[in-house]
Design an enzyme around this catalytic site. Structure first.
Site, PDB file in Angstrom:
ATOM      1  N   HIS A 113       0.817  -1.169   0.110  1.00 59.78           N
ATOM      2  CA  HIS A 113      -0.064   0.093  -0.092  1.00 59.78           C
ATOM      3  C   HIS A 113       0.813   1.208  -0.059  1.00 59.78           C
ATOM      4  CE1 HIS A 113      -4.082  -1.930   0.582  1.00 59.78           C
ATOM      5  NE2 HIS A 113      -3.325  -2.947   1.115  1.00 59.78           N
ATOM      6  N   ASP A 150      -0.817  -5.317   5.891  1.00 60.65           N
ATOM      7  CA  ASP A 150      -1.762  -6.136   5.277  1.00 60.65           C
ATOM      8  C   ASP A 150      -1.293  -6.155   3.646  1.00 60.65           C
ATOM      9  OD1 ASP A 150      -2.357  -3.424   5.203  1.00 60.65           O
ATOM     10  OD2 ASP A 150      -4.475  -3.988   4.304  1.00 60.65           O
ATOM     11  N   GLU A 151      -2.058  -7.266   2.982  1.00 63.69           N
ATOM     12  CA  GLU A 151      -2.139  -7.321   1.579  1.00 63.69           C
ATOM     13  C   GLU A 151      -0.740  -6.917   0.905  1.00 63.69           C
ATOM     14  OE1 GLU A 151      -6.903  -6.467   0.750  1.00 63.69           O
ATOM     15  OE2 GLU A 151      -5.580  -4.552   0.821  1.00 63.69           O
ATOM     16  N   VAL A 152       0.337  -7.816   1.186  1.00 58.62           N
ATOM     17  CA  VAL A 152       1.530  -7.388   0.606  1.00 58.62           C
ATOM     18  C   VAL A 152       1.535  -8.498  -0.327  1.00 58.62           C
ATOM     19  CG1 VAL A 152       3.913  -7.755   0.914  1.00 58.62           C
ATOM     20  CG2 VAL A 152       2.657  -6.828   3.023  1.00 58.62           C
ATOM     21  N   GLU A 166      -2.454 -10.171   9.047  1.00 58.38           N
ATOM     22  CA  GLU A 166      -1.561 -10.685   8.071  1.00 58.38           C
ATOM     23  C   GLU A 166      -0.394 -10.939   8.721  1.00 58.38           C
ATOM     24  OE1 GLU A 166      -4.159  -8.837   5.022  1.00 58.38           O
ATOM     25  OE2 GLU A 166      -3.618  -8.856   7.120  1.00 58.38           O
TER      26      GLU A 166
END
Length: 536
Positions: free
Chosen positions: A291, A351-353, A404
């Protein structure tokens, strides 16, 4: 007085029976839409009598501090709540007040002995007594407890801190309602109140769509009206970097949508100050290593993606975790953040790497081989998080991470807070707390997922019990709150308030009120009244 949302001719055929049930002339029951003088969130204990006190004329009604403790936060709050109680709005010019008062007096909105008789005793004011006003800013440990006794001639509010007094002032303002004689009145009431959870937040995303300052301040007002106490400011993301850094001003110059869509240092301080005056903490989120596309102005920070021949594609992935220069930048940047934002907590994301770009980069592949990671890129993420969180902890900041980080096996300090946002949240809370981490819950409260309004989605939001997961009492004690979330992909200044409220009220009551306050049908009438207050 019962307020009904009815249209045209229907208003002539609806009557209220002695048992409180509303029935139409045609015999069909009509849902009661609104209570009167009922607080939201529901206090821990409350007794209310049918004895009613009209409010004295604003020229004589006083809200004042009984104790000698100097407290500027309360001085501001007294003026704000005086306006809310009498005029329905926190701010009003003196000229507007005079005009409104003239109209209200003509219509008998206040007690007057010559008009209403001397047998009706007026409430002359509210005295506030606190024992401590030393905290400059609210914190996780701050006391929000208060007691409120409404009886003539003066109501009494007692709290340990100014933050508890703010919560009590909000409750008192909600107890006031309009009688059948159109007077402002309040019932004889006794309340002892305190929050069930210490962290009661709302995430607002200002990266996907920039939100102007007046909207952010209005949002903080809405939070205060519902006793929420943490403004989780998701200030930057892939799409834009609107935070104007002192040390790295080029980040917003290059990363914001435009020079007009930037939060200056004075803007940030205004948000922090406005929030503090309402007992709200501001916890910023600067999400890494993913992000971060809008951070690309920092030379060498993002990972260059490569094709199979090893040539750069022109695209970039997450922060490059293998370079010492990465951490040389992150240290002074987060030093600044910790100085600018006074709260001891910083949300650092995680998150969401996406691993795709890391997998394509030859230098990272060589580093993976050297470290013995094989093709397990979660180990590379863990390498980054350990180095990065070490920087944050050296600043004596308390990090909050998305789930995560722990899900991917990173061994972080037990003081790190894990923010749960994925399903199934019950098993995630079990796993996180079993490892000994403190936790916050947001999964069922993603209000950006609008739902069908005809299905009244607030009922499902209200029905969530944060501690309804398998675990010991010690595990459940580690869940110290939660947050509603309003992600910004599909909201902007035109609709963020409407999308967030009044559904956010349901989250607020779940996090403040006792666990056994669960009757959705009873809550419906109070929520209708709370919505009308907020609209005013």
């Amino acid at each position: 007085m019962l307020a009904l949302s009815v249209i045209g001719i229907l208003s002539a055929v609806i009557s209220v029976h002695g048992n409180g049930q509303i029935q139409s002339e045609f015999g069909r029951p009509v849902q009661q839409l609104q209570s009167t003088g009922a607080p939201w969130p529901q206090p821990q204990t409350m007794t209310s009598a049918t004895v009613t006190f009209p409010l004295a004329d604003p020229s004589t009604f006083r809200i004042y501090q009984k104790s000698q403790t100097l407290c500027p936060v309360l001085d501001q709050a007294f003026a704000r709540y005086f306006n809310i109680i009498f005029f329905g709005t926190p701010e009003m010019s003196e000229e507007e007040k005079l005009m409104k008062l003239r109209d209200m007096r003509q219509h008998g909105r206040f007690w007057n002995a010559s008009l209403h008789g001397k047998n009706l005793v007026a409430l002359m004011g509210l005295s506030v007594n606190i024992s401590d006003c030393s905290e400059m800013f609210p914190s996780l440990e701050s006391s929000e407890n208060y007691t409120l006794d409404v009886s003539e001639p003066f109501a009494s509010l007692t709290a340990h801190s100014q933050w508890g007094a703010l919560r009590g002032l909000e409750t008192f303002s909600q107890l006031v309602y309009e009688s059948s004689l159109a007077m402002l009145v309040v019932n004889k009431t006794s309340i002892t109140d305190f929050p069930r959870f210490a962290h009661r937040g709302f995430l607002v995303d200002t990266s996907r769509h920039f939100l102007p300052m007046d909207i952010l301040l209005q949002f903080l007002d809405a939070m205060a009206y519902n006793k929420l106490n943490v403004f989780h400011w998701h200030i930057v993301d892939d799409q834009s970097f609107p935070y104007q850094s002192k040390e790295f001003p080029y980040m917003s110059q290059k990363g914001a949508y435009s020079p007009h869509y930037v939060y200056s240092q004075s803007d940030v301080q205004r948000v922090i100050s406005y929030a503090r005056d309402r007992g709200i903490r501001v916890v910023p989120e600067f999400d890494t290593p993913g992000h971060t596309q809008s951070w690309g102005s920092v030379k060498g920070l993002l990972t260059p993606c490569e094709d199979k021949s090893g040539k750069p594609t022109g695209d970039y992935g997450p922060i490059n975790p293998i370079l010492n220069s990465t951490y040389a930048f992150l240290k002074p940047f987060f030093q600044e953040i910790f100085k600018v934002f006074p709260d001891s907590f910083i949300h650092v994301g995680g998150d969401e790497v996406s691993f795709d770009c890391w997998k394509s980069n030859k230098d990272i592949q060589n580093f993976m081989a050297k470290m013995g990671y094989g093709q397990n890129y979660s180990k590379l993420e863990a390498y980054y998080e350990k180095r990065f969180l070490g920087i944050v902890e050296d600043l004596l900041a308390k990090p909050i991470v998305w789930q995560e980080v722990v899900d991917n096996g990173v061994q972080v300090n037990l003081e790190t807070v894990v923010h749960v946002w994925k399903q199934p949240w019950q098993s995630e809370l079990h796993n996180v707390t079993k490892k000994g981490y403190k936790a916050l819950l947001s999964t069922p409260w993603y209000l950006n997922l609008a739902g069908n309004p005809y299905g009244q989605p607030w009922r499902q939001i209200y029905d969530i019990e944060p501690l309804k997961f398998t675990g010991t009492a010690a595990q459940k004690a580690l869940v110290f709150g939660g947050e509603a979330c309003m992600w910004g992909e599909y909201v902007d200044a035109t609709n963020v308030i409407q999308r967030s409220w009044p559904r956010g009220c349901a989250v607020a009551e779940r996090l403040w009120s006792a666990e056994n306050v669960r009757d959705v049908n009873e809550a419906a009438s109070r929520l209708a009244e709370q919505r009308c207050r907020m609209v005013r």
